[in-house]
Design an enzyme around this catalytic site. Structure first.
Site, PDB file in Angstrom:
ATOM      1  N   ASN A 162       0.869  -1.171   0.000  1.00 39.95           N
ATOM      2  CA  ASN A 162       0.000   0.000   0.000  1.00 39.95           C
ATOM      3  C   ASN A 162       0.910   1.225   0.000  1.00 39.95           C
ATOM      4  O   ASN A 162       1.365   1.683   1.047  1.00 39.95           O
ATOM      5  CB  ASN A 162      -0.896  -0.068   1.251  1.00 39.95           C
TER       6      ASN A 162
ATOM      7  N   ARG B 199      -2.293  -1.922  -3.663  1.00 39.35           N
ATOM      8  CA  ARG B 199      -3.395  -0.977  -3.578  1.00 39.35           C
ATOM      9  C   ARG B 199      -3.125   0.170  -4.561  1.00 39.35           C
ATOM     10  O   ARG B 199      -2.065   0.795  -4.530  1.00 39.35           O
ATOM     11  CB  ARG B 199      -3.487  -0.396  -2.174  1.00 39.35           C
TER      12      ARG B 199
ATOM     13  N   HIS C 175     -11.000   5.437  -1.878  1.00 42.01           N
ATOM     14  CA  HIS C 175     -11.211   4.712  -0.606  1.00 42.01           C
ATOM     15  C   HIS C 175     -12.233   3.583  -0.756  1.00 42.01           C
ATOM     16  O   HIS C 175     -12.866   3.170   0.218  1.00 42.01           O
ATOM     17  CB  HIS C 175     -11.740   5.649   0.505  1.00 42.01           C
TER      18      HIS C 175
ATOM     19  N   LEU D 252     -12.884   8.639   7.595  1.00 42.73           N
ATOM     20  CA  LEU D 252     -12.300   9.905   8.041  1.00 42.73           C
ATOM     21  C   LEU D 252     -10.902   9.639   8.580  1.00 42.73           C
ATOM     22  O   LEU D 252     -10.724   9.210   9.722  1.00 42.73           O
ATOM     23  CB  LEU D 252     -13.181  10.540   9.128  1.00 42.73           C
ATOM     24  N   GLY D 253      -9.907   9.834   7.733  1.00 45.30           N
ATOM     25  CA  GLY D 253      -8.513   9.675   8.141  1.00 45.30           C
ATOM     26  C   GLY D 253      -7.761  10.902   7.698  1.00 45.30           C
ATOM     27  O   GLY D 253      -8.333  11.997   7.650  1.00 45.30           O
TER      28      GLY D 253
ATOM     29  N   ARG E  33      -5.528  18.528   2.291  1.00 43.29           N
ATOM     30  CA  ARG E  33      -6.251  18.828   1.048  1.00 43.29           C
ATOM     31  C   ARG E  33      -7.457  19.719   1.323  1.00 43.29           C
ATOM     32  O   ARG E  33      -8.142  19.524   2.326  1.00 43.29           O
ATOM     33  CB  ARG E  33      -6.726  17.526   0.382  1.00 43.29           C
TER      34      ARG E  33
ATOM     35  N   GLY F 114      -8.690   6.529  10.779  1.00 37.94           N
ATOM     36  CA  GLY F 114      -8.038   7.111  11.960  1.00 37.94           C
ATOM     37  C   GLY F 114      -8.924   7.989  12.826  1.00 37.94           C
ATOM     38  O   GLY F 114      -9.034   7.765  14.035  1.00 37.94           O
ATOM     39  N   ILE F 115      -9.584   8.966  12.233  1.00 39.38           N
ATOM     40  CA  ILE F 115     -10.424   9.884  13.010  1.00 39.38           C
ATOM     41  C   ILE F 115     -11.765   9.222  13.327  1.00 39.38           C
ATOM     42  O   ILE F 115     -12.235   9.252  14.473  1.00 39.38           O
ATOM     43  CB  ILE F 115     -10.625  11.199  12.218  1.00 39.38           C
TER      44      ILE F 115
ATOM     45  N   GLU G  43     -12.591   6.139  13.637  1.00 34.15           N
ATOM     46  CA  GLU G  43     -12.522   5.038  14.601  1.00 34.15           C
ATOM     47  C   GLU G  43     -12.133   5.506  15.998  1.00 34.15           C
ATOM     48  O   GLU G  43     -12.601   4.973  16.987  1.00 34.15           O
ATOM     49  CB  GLU G  43     -11.447   4.021  14.165  1.00 34.15           C
ATOM     50  N   ASN G  44     -11.215   6.497  16.042  1.00 36.09           N
ATOM     51  CA  ASN G  44     -10.558   6.789  17.317  1.00 36.09           C
ATOM     52  C   ASN G  44     -11.022   8.037  18.042  1.00 36.09           C
ATOM     53  O   ASN G  44     -10.758   8.178  19.229  1.00 36.09           O
ATOM     54  CB  ASN G  44      -9.048   6.910  17.096  1.00 36.09           C
TER      55      ASN G  44
ATOM     56  N   GLU H 115      -7.844  -2.418   5.420  1.00 35.30           N
ATOM     57  CA  GLU H 115      -7.620  -2.371   3.976  1.00 35.30           C
ATOM     58  C   GLU H 115      -6.709  -3.490   3.498  1.00 35.30           C
ATOM     59  O   GLU H 115      -6.957  -4.112   2.473  1.00 35.30           O
ATOM     60  CB  GLU H 115      -6.943  -1.043   3.630  1.00 35.30           C
TER      61      GLU H 115
HETATM   62  P1  AMP Z   1      -5.487   7.433   8.810  1.00 32.61           P
HETATM   63  O1  AMP Z   1      -5.199   8.219   7.548  1.00 32.61           O
HETATM   64  O2  AMP Z   1      -6.710   6.582   8.704  1.00 32.61           O
HETATM   65  O3  AMP Z   1      -4.298   6.710   9.358  1.00 32.61           O
HETATM   66  O4  AMP Z   1      -5.865   8.545   9.922  1.00 32.61           O
HETATM   67  C1  AMP Z   1      -4.938   9.479  10.360  1.00 32.61           C
HETATM   68  C2  AMP Z   1      -5.663  10.584  11.115  1.00 32.61           C
HETATM   69  O5  AMP Z   1      -6.360  10.009  12.238  1.00 32.61           O
HETATM   70  C3  AMP Z   1      -4.734  11.651  11.682  1.00 32.61           C
HETATM   71  O6  AMP Z   1      -5.274  12.949  11.467  1.00 32.61           O
HETATM   72  C4  AMP Z   1      -4.727  11.335  13.163  1.00 32.61           C
HETATM   73  O7  AMP Z   1      -4.499  12.472  13.947  1.00 32.61           O
HETATM   74  C5  AMP Z   1      -6.149  10.844  13.361  1.00 32.61           C
HETATM   75  N1  AMP Z   1      -6.280  10.128  14.621  1.00 32.61           N
HETATM   76  C6  AMP Z   1      -5.744   8.942  14.987  1.00 32.61           C
HETATM   77  N2  AMP Z   1      -6.073   8.659  16.282  1.00 32.61           N
HETATM   78  C7  AMP Z   1      -6.825   9.701  16.730  1.00 32.61           C
HETATM   79  C8  AMP Z   1      -7.463  10.031  17.968  1.00 32.61           C
HETATM   80  N3  AMP Z   1      -7.398   9.216  19.023  1.00 32.61           N
HETATM   81  N4  AMP Z   1      -8.131  11.197  18.052  1.00 32.61           N
HETATM   82  C9  AMP Z   1      -8.196  12.028  16.999  1.00 32.61           C
HETATM   83  N5  AMP Z   1      -7.635  11.788  15.805  1.00 32.61           N
HETATM   84  C10 AMP Z   1      -6.961  10.637  15.667  1.00 32.61           C
END
Ligand code: AMP
Length: 403
Positions: free
Chosen positions: A7, A92, A181, A210-211, A242, A332-333, A335-336, A388
Site C-alpha cells: 500500500n 493498492r 477509498h 475519516l482519516g 487537502r 483514523g479519526i 474510529e478513534n 484495507e
Molecule cells: P489514517 O489516515 O486513517 O491513518 O488517519 C490518520 C488521522 O487520524 C490523523 O489525522 C490522526 O491524527 C487521526 N487520529 C488517529 N487517532 C486519533 C485520535 N485518538 N483522536 C483524533 N484523531 C486521531
C-alpha cells in the site's frame, strides 16, 4: 496463499504479509516521511508483533519496499527465508480511471493502462507503479494484482459521476467523478451489515472514511451510488492537507494574483490546505484537537469547519438514498476520536442519528466494531475498524484462485 500487500502512499508505505486461508497477518510494516532525512520504517512479525524501527532516510517509496524485502529475507523472526515463498502480491492503487472497474492481474497491457491513470492520483499512483515495476523485475514469476480504490464506485449512476462541464472533456479526457477509498467503504459497509445482523442488499448506509484523507459514500443496497471524492482524491471533504471542494474560480484567481504555476497551485491545494492550512500548525487531528482544547482559535476553526463539512455530506447522502439505516464511521479519526464523533452527531440528531454518549466513549474499546447510537435511534451509528490490507489480500487471493 501467502500474499504480500503493498500500500504505497505519496510519502508512506504500508505493507503486510498475510496468510489468506486463516486470515492471519504474519508481518506488518509502516514507513513514514519517505523522501526526507527523518524517514523511518517500523517492521513487526507475528506472533508478538514487537516493532523494530529502521532508518530509511532519503529513500523513495520503492527503495523502502526493497529494503523491507531484504529485511524479511534476513531477519530470523521473519515468516519467510526467501522471497520465492511469497505466492502473490496485492497492490493498492488509488485511481483506476475508466480502465479498471475490478481487481486486475498486472500483465503488460494492464501496466500500460496503469500509466494512463497516474494523472488521476498524482500523489499516490506513481509511487505505487514504481513499486510494481521493481517487484516485476525482482520477482518476475510472482503474480501481481492491482486492487483499486475506485472500483467500488464503478456502480455510481451517470447523474452522480458526470460533471456539468462541456461534454467534450468527458469524451476526450474521461473527466468524471471516480471516487476513492473504495476498498475501505466496501469493507465498512459489509462490517456494518454484519453488526446489524441484516443482509447488505437490504440496507441503505452512509460510510464515512475519516482519516488523513477523507470521503463519505452513499451505499444503497450494497452499491456505491455517490461518493464525495471525484476526478481525483482532492474533491469533497476538508482533509489533513487537502482543501476538498472549493469554488473552482478561486484557483485561477490565486494563480493570477500570486503568479503561481500549475505545480505550485497543485501543491497548495493538495499539501498546504485543509486542516493544516486553517490551523496553521498540523495536519494531524490529534495535534489540532490538543491545541483547540488549549484555546487555539485557528485550531478551533479548523475543527468547526471539518465537522460542518462532514455533517453536510452526511445530510446530502441522506437525501440521495431511498432509505438510511446506519451511518458508519471508520479510519483514523472515525474510529478513534470520540470527541469528533460527538461533535458531528450533535448536529444530526434531528435526522434520527442519535449518539449514545457512553457507547461512543472509546475507553477500552479501540479496535472493536460496535454500534454507538441509542437503542431507539431511527438510524444506527456504527464504528468499524478498517482493514484495507486484509481486504486487498483476500481480493488478490480470489482473483489468483479463479485464474
Ligand atoms: P489514517 O489516515 O486513517 O491513518 O488517519 C490518520 C488521522 O487520524 C490523523 O489525522 C490522526 O491524527 C487521526 N487520529 C488517529 N487517532 C486519533 C485520535 N485518538 N483522536 C483524533 N484523531 C486521531
Amino acid at each position: 496463499m501467502l500474499v504480500l500487500v503493498v500500500n504505497a502512499g505519496s510519502s508512506s508505505l504500508k505493507s503486510q504479509l498475510i496468510e489468506t486461508e486463516g486470515k492471519i497477518t504474519r508481518m506488518k510494516c509502516l514507513a513514514e516521511k519517505l523522501g526526507s532525512a527523518n524517514a523511518s520504517m517500523a517492521i513487526s512479525f507475528a506472533p508478538d508483533f514487537k516493532k523494530a524501527v529502521y532508518s530509511v532516510a532519503n529513500l523513495s517509496v520503492s527503495q523502502c519496499l526493497r529494503k523491507l524485502l531484504d529485511i524479511m529475507e534476513e531477519e530470523p523472526d521473519s515468516p519467510i527465508s526467501g522471497l520465492d515463498q511469497i505466492d502473490a502480491i496485492g497492490n493498492r492503487i488509488v485511481a483506476g480511471g475508466e480502465y479498471f472497474t475490478k481487481a486486475t492481474l498486472i500483465d503488460a497491457g494492464a501496466r500500460e493502462n496503469l500509466a494512463k491513470c497516474e494523472e488521476l492520483a498524482p500523489l499516490h499512483n506513481p509511487p505505487a507503479d514504481t513499486c510494481i515495476d521493481m517487484l516485476r523485475e525482482l520477482l518476475p514469476n510472482t503474480p501481481q494484482v492491482a486492487v483499486f480504490d475506485t472500483a467500488f464506485h464503478a456502480t455510481m449512476p451517470k447523474k452522480a459521476y458526470m460533471y456539468p462541464l462541456p461534454m467534450e472533456y468527458y469524451e476526450k479526457y474521461h473527466i468524471r467523478r471516480y471516487g476513492a477509498h473504495g476498498t475501505s467503504h466496501r469493507y465498512a459497509a459489509q462490517q456494518a451489515a454484519n453488526l446489524l445482523g441484516r443482509p447488505l442488499r437490504d440496507l441503505g448506509l452512509i460510510t464515512c472514511h475519516l482519516g488523513n484523507g477523507g470521503s463519505i459514500t452513499a451505499v444503497n443496497h450494497g452499491r456505491s451510488i455517490d461518493t464525495t471524492m471525484g476526478f481525483t482524491p482532492l474533491e469533497g471533504l476538508m482533509m489533513g492537507t487537502r482543501s476538498g471542494s472549493i469554488d473552482p474560480a478561486i484557483i485561477t484567481y490565486i494563480m493570477r494574483e500570486e503568479g503561481k504555476t500549475f505545480d505550485e497551485m497543485d501543491a497548495i491545494l493538495n499539501r498546504q490546505s485543509g486542516v493544516l492550512g486553517i490551523s496553521g500548525m498540523s495536519s494531524d487531528m490529534r495535534d489540532v484537537l490538543d491545541a483547540a482544547s488549549k484555546g487555539d482559535e485557528r485550531a478551533n476553526l479548523a475543527i468547526d469547519m471539518y465537522v460542518y463539512r462532514v455533517q453536510k455530506a452526511i445530510g446530502s447522502y441522506y437525501a440521495a438514498m431511498t432509505r438510511t439505516d446506519a451511518v458508519v464511521m471508520t479510519a483514523g479519526i472515525g474510529e478513534n476520536s470520540a470527541d469528533l464523533r460527538e461533535r458531528i452527531f450533535a448536529g444530526l440528531a434531528h435526522m434520527g442519528m442519535i449518539l449514545d454518549k457512553e457507547r461512543n466513549d472509546v475507553t477500552g474499546q479501540i479496535g472493536m466494531n460496535r454500534v454507538i447510537s441509542i437503542d431507539d435511534s431511527p438510524i444506527k451509528i456504527c464504528v468499524v475498524t478498517t482493514d484495507e490490507e486484509m481486504r486487498i489480500a483476500r481480493e488478490t487471493d480470489n482473483l489468483i484462485s479463479q485464474l
